[in-house]
Design a protein around this motif. Sequence first.
Motif, PDB file in Angstrom:
ATOM      1  N   TYR A 217      49.974 -21.934  96.963  1.00  0.00           N
ATOM      2  CA  TYR A 217      49.566 -20.584  97.355  1.00  0.00           C
ATOM      3  C   TYR A 217      50.151 -20.170  98.704  1.00  0.00           C
ATOM      4  CZ  TYR A 217      46.796 -16.340  97.503  1.00  0.00           C
ATOM      5  OH  TYR A 217      46.416 -15.025  97.543  1.00  0.00           O
ATOM      6  N   PRO A 218      50.148 -21.057  99.728  1.00  0.00           N
ATOM      7  CA  PRO A 218      50.783 -20.656 100.992  1.00  0.00           C
ATOM      8  C   PRO A 218      52.257 -20.298 100.856  1.00  0.00           C
ATOM      9  CG  PRO A 218      49.389 -22.562 101.335  1.00  0.00           C
ATOM     10  CD  PRO A 218      49.455 -22.346  99.860  1.00  0.00           C
ATOM     11  N   VAL A 219      52.966 -20.944  99.951  1.00  0.00           N
ATOM     12  CA  VAL A 219      54.394 -20.684  99.784  1.00  0.00           C
ATOM     13  C   VAL A 219      54.638 -19.482  98.878  1.00  0.00           C
ATOM     14  CG1 VAL A 219      56.569 -21.594  98.859  1.00  0.00           C
ATOM     15  CG2 VAL A 219      55.081 -23.062 100.221  1.00  0.00           C
ATOM     16  N   LEU A 220      53.925 -19.415  97.734  1.00  0.00           N
ATOM     17  CA  LEU A 220      54.223 -18.411  96.714  1.00  0.00           C
ATOM     18  C   LEU A 220      53.219 -17.268  96.639  1.00  0.00           C
ATOM     19  CD1 LEU A 220      55.327 -20.745  93.769  1.00  0.00           C
ATOM     20  CD2 LEU A 220      56.795 -19.461  95.334  1.00  0.00           C
ATOM     21  N   GLY A 221      52.081 -17.411  97.300  1.00  0.00           N
ATOM     22  CA  GLY A 221      51.059 -16.386  97.179  1.00  0.00           C
ATOM     23  C   GLY A 221      50.485 -16.353  95.760  1.00  0.00           C
ATOM     24  N   PRO A 222      50.203 -15.157  95.225  1.00  0.00           N
ATOM     25  CA  PRO A 222      49.650 -15.066  93.866  1.00  0.00           C
ATOM     26  C   PRO A 222      50.520 -15.725  92.798  1.00  0.00           C
ATOM     27  CG  PRO A 222      49.456 -12.973  94.996  1.00  0.00           C
ATOM     28  CD  PRO A 222      50.303 -13.836  95.876  1.00  0.00           C
ATOM     29  N   ALA A 223      51.828 -15.829  93.083  1.00  0.00           N
ATOM     30  CA  ALA A 223      52.724 -16.474  92.119  1.00  0.00           C
ATOM     31  C   ALA A 223      52.503 -17.973  92.028  1.00  0.00           C
ATOM     32  CB  ALA A 223      54.181 -16.181  92.483  1.00  0.00           C
ATOM     33  N   ALA A 224      51.573 -18.500  92.832  1.00  0.00           N
ATOM     34  CA  ALA A 224      51.239 -19.927  92.754  1.00  0.00           C
ATOM     35  C   ALA A 224      50.756 -20.300  91.361  1.00  0.00           C
ATOM     36  CB  ALA A 224      50.166 -20.273  93.781  1.00  0.00           C
ATOM     37  N   LEU A 225      50.287 -19.296  90.635  1.00  0.00           N
ATOM     38  CA  LEU A 225      49.876 -19.524  89.249  1.00  0.00           C
ATOM     39  C   LEU A 225      50.996 -20.192  88.455  1.00  0.00           C
ATOM     40  CD1 LEU A 225      47.583 -18.909  87.153  1.00  0.00           C
ATOM     41  CD2 LEU A 225      48.861 -16.848  86.591  1.00  0.00           C
ATOM     42  N   LEU A 226      52.236 -19.829  88.778  1.00  0.00           N
ATOM     43  CA  LEU A 226      53.391 -20.400  88.083  1.00  0.00           C
ATOM     44  C   LEU A 226      53.468 -21.911  88.293  1.00  0.00           C
ATOM     45  CD1 LEU A 226      56.008 -19.823  86.453  1.00  0.00           C
ATOM     46  CD2 LEU A 226      57.181 -19.527  88.646  1.00  0.00           C
ATOM     47  N   ILE A 227      53.160 -22.369  89.517  1.00  0.00           N
ATOM     48  CA  ILE A 227      53.201 -23.806  89.812  1.00  0.00           C
ATOM     49  C   ILE A 227      52.071 -24.528  89.103  1.00  0.00           C
ATOM     50  CG2 ILE A 227      52.856 -25.519  91.642  1.00  0.00           C
ATOM     51  CD1 ILE A 227      55.621 -24.479  91.572  1.00  0.00           C
ATOM     52  N   TYR A 228      50.888 -23.926  89.058  1.00  0.00           N
ATOM     53  CA  TYR A 228      49.782 -24.558  88.351  1.00  0.00           C
ATOM     54  C   TYR A 228      50.132 -24.758  86.879  1.00  0.00           C
ATOM     55  CZ  TYR A 228      47.065 -23.245  92.496  1.00  0.00           C
ATOM     56  OH  TYR A 228      46.603 -23.099  93.775  1.00  0.00           O
ATOM     57  N   VAL A 229      50.728 -23.730  86.295  1.00  0.00           N
ATOM     58  CA  VAL A 229      51.155 -23.830  84.897  1.00  0.00           C
ATOM     59  C   VAL A 229      52.225 -24.915  84.752  1.00  0.00           C
ATOM     60  CG1 VAL A 229      52.315 -22.627  83.004  1.00  0.00           C
ATOM     61  CG2 VAL A 229      50.576 -21.443  84.354  1.00  0.00           C
ATOM     62  N   ALA A 230      53.147 -24.951  85.733  1.00  0.00           N
ATOM     63  CA  ALA A 230      54.254 -25.913  85.660  1.00  0.00           C
ATOM     64  C   ALA A 230      53.759 -27.348  85.746  1.00  0.00           C
ATOM     65  CB  ALA A 230      55.253 -25.641  86.784  1.00  0.00           C
ATOM     66  N   VAL A 231      52.874 -27.624  86.704  1.00  0.00           N
ATOM     67  CA  VAL A 231      52.392 -29.002  86.861  1.00  0.00           C
ATOM     68  C   VAL A 231      51.515 -29.395  85.685  1.00  0.00           C
ATOM     69  CG1 VAL A 231      51.091 -30.583  88.327  1.00  0.00           C
ATOM     70  CG2 VAL A 231      52.558 -28.854  89.361  1.00  0.00           C
ATOM     71  N   LEU A 232      50.707 -28.448  85.201  1.00  0.00           N
ATOM     72  CA  LEU A 232      49.904 -28.728  84.009  1.00  0.00           C
ATOM     73  C   LEU A 232      50.809 -29.044  82.825  1.00  0.00           C
ATOM     74  CD1 LEU A 232      47.332 -28.814  82.321  1.00  0.00           C
ATOM     75  CD2 LEU A 232      47.441 -26.308  82.150  1.00  0.00           C
ATOM     76  N   SER A 233      51.831 -28.220  82.607  1.00  0.00           N
ATOM     77  CA  SER A 233      52.743 -28.458  81.490  1.00  0.00           C
ATOM     78  C   SER A 233      53.556 -29.718  81.707  1.00  0.00           C
ATOM     79  CB  SER A 233      53.676 -27.259  81.293  1.00  0.00           C
ATOM     80  OG  SER A 233      54.524 -27.090  82.406  1.00  0.00           O
ATOM     81  N   SER A 234      53.912 -30.000  82.974  1.00  0.00           N
ATOM     82  CA  SER A 234      54.681 -31.200  83.285  1.00  0.00           C
ATOM     83  C   SER A 234      53.899 -32.459  82.970  1.00  0.00           C
ATOM     84  CB  SER A 234      55.076 -31.184  84.767  1.00  0.00           C
ATOM     85  OG  SER A 234      55.679 -32.410  85.118  1.00  0.00           O
ATOM     86  N   SER A 235      52.652 -32.507  83.447  1.00  0.00           N
ATOM     87  CA  SER A 235      51.847 -33.701  83.220  1.00  0.00           C
ATOM     88  C   SER A 235      51.516 -33.873  81.748  1.00  0.00           C
ATOM     89  CB  SER A 235      50.557 -33.644  84.047  1.00  0.00           C
ATOM     90  OG  SER A 235      49.879 -32.421  83.839  1.00  0.00           O
ATOM     91  N   PHE A 236      51.270 -32.750  81.047  1.00  0.00           N
ATOM     92  CA  PHE A 236      50.974 -32.879  79.624  1.00  0.00           C
ATOM     93  C   PHE A 236      52.226 -33.256  78.844  1.00  0.00           C
ATOM     94  CE2 PHE A 236      50.412 -31.418  75.264  1.00  0.00           C
ATOM     95  CZ  PHE A 236      49.219 -32.050  74.952  1.00  0.00           C
ATOM     96  N   ALA A 237      53.380 -32.692  79.239  1.00  0.00           N
ATOM     97  CA  ALA A 237      54.630 -33.057  78.567  1.00  0.00           C
ATOM     98  C   ALA A 237      54.920 -34.546  78.751  1.00  0.00           C
ATOM     99  CB  ALA A 237      55.787 -32.229  79.119  1.00  0.00           C
ATOM    100  N   SER A 238      54.705 -35.034  79.971  1.00  0.00           N
ATOM    101  CA  SER A 238      54.904 -36.463  80.236  1.00  0.00           C
ATOM    102  C   SER A 238      53.896 -37.300  79.459  1.00  0.00           C
ATOM    103  CB  SER A 238      54.779 -36.739  81.734  1.00  0.00           C
ATOM    104  OG  SER A 238      55.759 -36.048  82.463  1.00  0.00           O
TER     105      SER A 238
END
Length: 423
Positions: A217-238
């Motif tokens: 959130y400090p880096v991307l602001g509201p777009a931090a949602l994208l990182i949450y989706v990415a890490v969730l998808s990353s961990s589930f993909a792994s």
Amino acid sequence: TWATKAFGPWVGWMGGWGLITATILVLSNLAAVAVDFFYLLLAQLFNSPGIAEWTRNLWINIPTTIVFITIAAYVSYRGLDSTKRLQYILVSVQVLAIVVFDVVAIVNAYNNGGFDFTPIDLAWFNPLEIGDFSLIAAGISLSIFMFWGWDVTLTMNEETKNPEKTPGRAATITVLIIIVLYVLTALAVITWAGTGETGLGAGNPANQESIFAVLSYPVLGPAALLIYVAVLSSSFASLQSTMVGPARTLLAMGYYNALPPMFSKISPRFRTPSVATIISAIAAGVFYTVTRILSENALWDTIAALGLMICFYYGITAVACVWYFRRELFSSVHNVVFKLIFPLFGGGFLLVMFFITAFDSLDPDYGSGSSILGIGTVFVLGMGVLILGIILMIFTRMRHPAFFAGETLARISSTENTQAPLT
């Protein structure tokens, strides 16, 4: 399989055990990360920060984790077509989100200073600047864990379109891409946040459990949602792709009677390892439940212990390559490079790292800082798993002697054209 052909059934069995336990252990960790970011994502979607704390409630966390493991096992059970389509989507989301985060962090750091602006220095890329070899060994052990798992195509080479070429090329290209992404992300985090131990600094122990959760959130602001989706998808993909590894290894060990034959059962409909996939999922769920109830530190110490397991079975496999092809090593320049130098250097280095990491992990300060009877938890977990493997191997030898007698998978050299019949 290759360790057995090169060194015999006892070494081969332990190599398989190292692979199985490493993948089973990491499945629980991957599921844990997926659950953490699942609730972070829900908290942001519903604008309710309290939802993010649900992951600390064991009555919510453990059932959610088991659901994630079950879904991953179901996708793997359905076969590689389902796995492939899901991975295409998840990996694309991950790469896009990570690149966006990294670029924005570096650009903002140089324009606005970030939290603790730290200009990129070429000295960061010089290992001689580190000085302490124990730090180098710890870093290598961690990097082995970070890169491990992307070689999953090698585990299921028989199911690819071109078994002789595609798995090796895919693993190599993937590792090169991962190197670029890891280095870029490291540069982005250090440049924007610095390595300080306060606030948003990367050296703050409070931030190190999940640096993306802190900095997004400090880096991307509201777009931090994208990182949450990415890490969730990353961990589930792994999680989902890692499920393939132990299932195929259990299948092979069951086929050669290194384990009870039931592990070699194939789903008539999906043509995938049925019993092996289900057992892998159950083992991961049980391990996660027990360790999470005992201590959250014990769960995170398994990450460090995983480095031991990976060095162990990777080292055996690489050295087996040299020994198996020993009679043709110098027949061509290609063989010298790919059958001698690369595997000997890689395998030997991994085995050296295994012993160094094992020695260092005797210290309770290694890992989470917890200990059992004054011995570091990481060492106890790593050696305990190997000792358990030896006990189970002896038990299996008594119940299913054919494999250990060389009747189902013989010890051979690369120049031999015959092999003991399979049963």
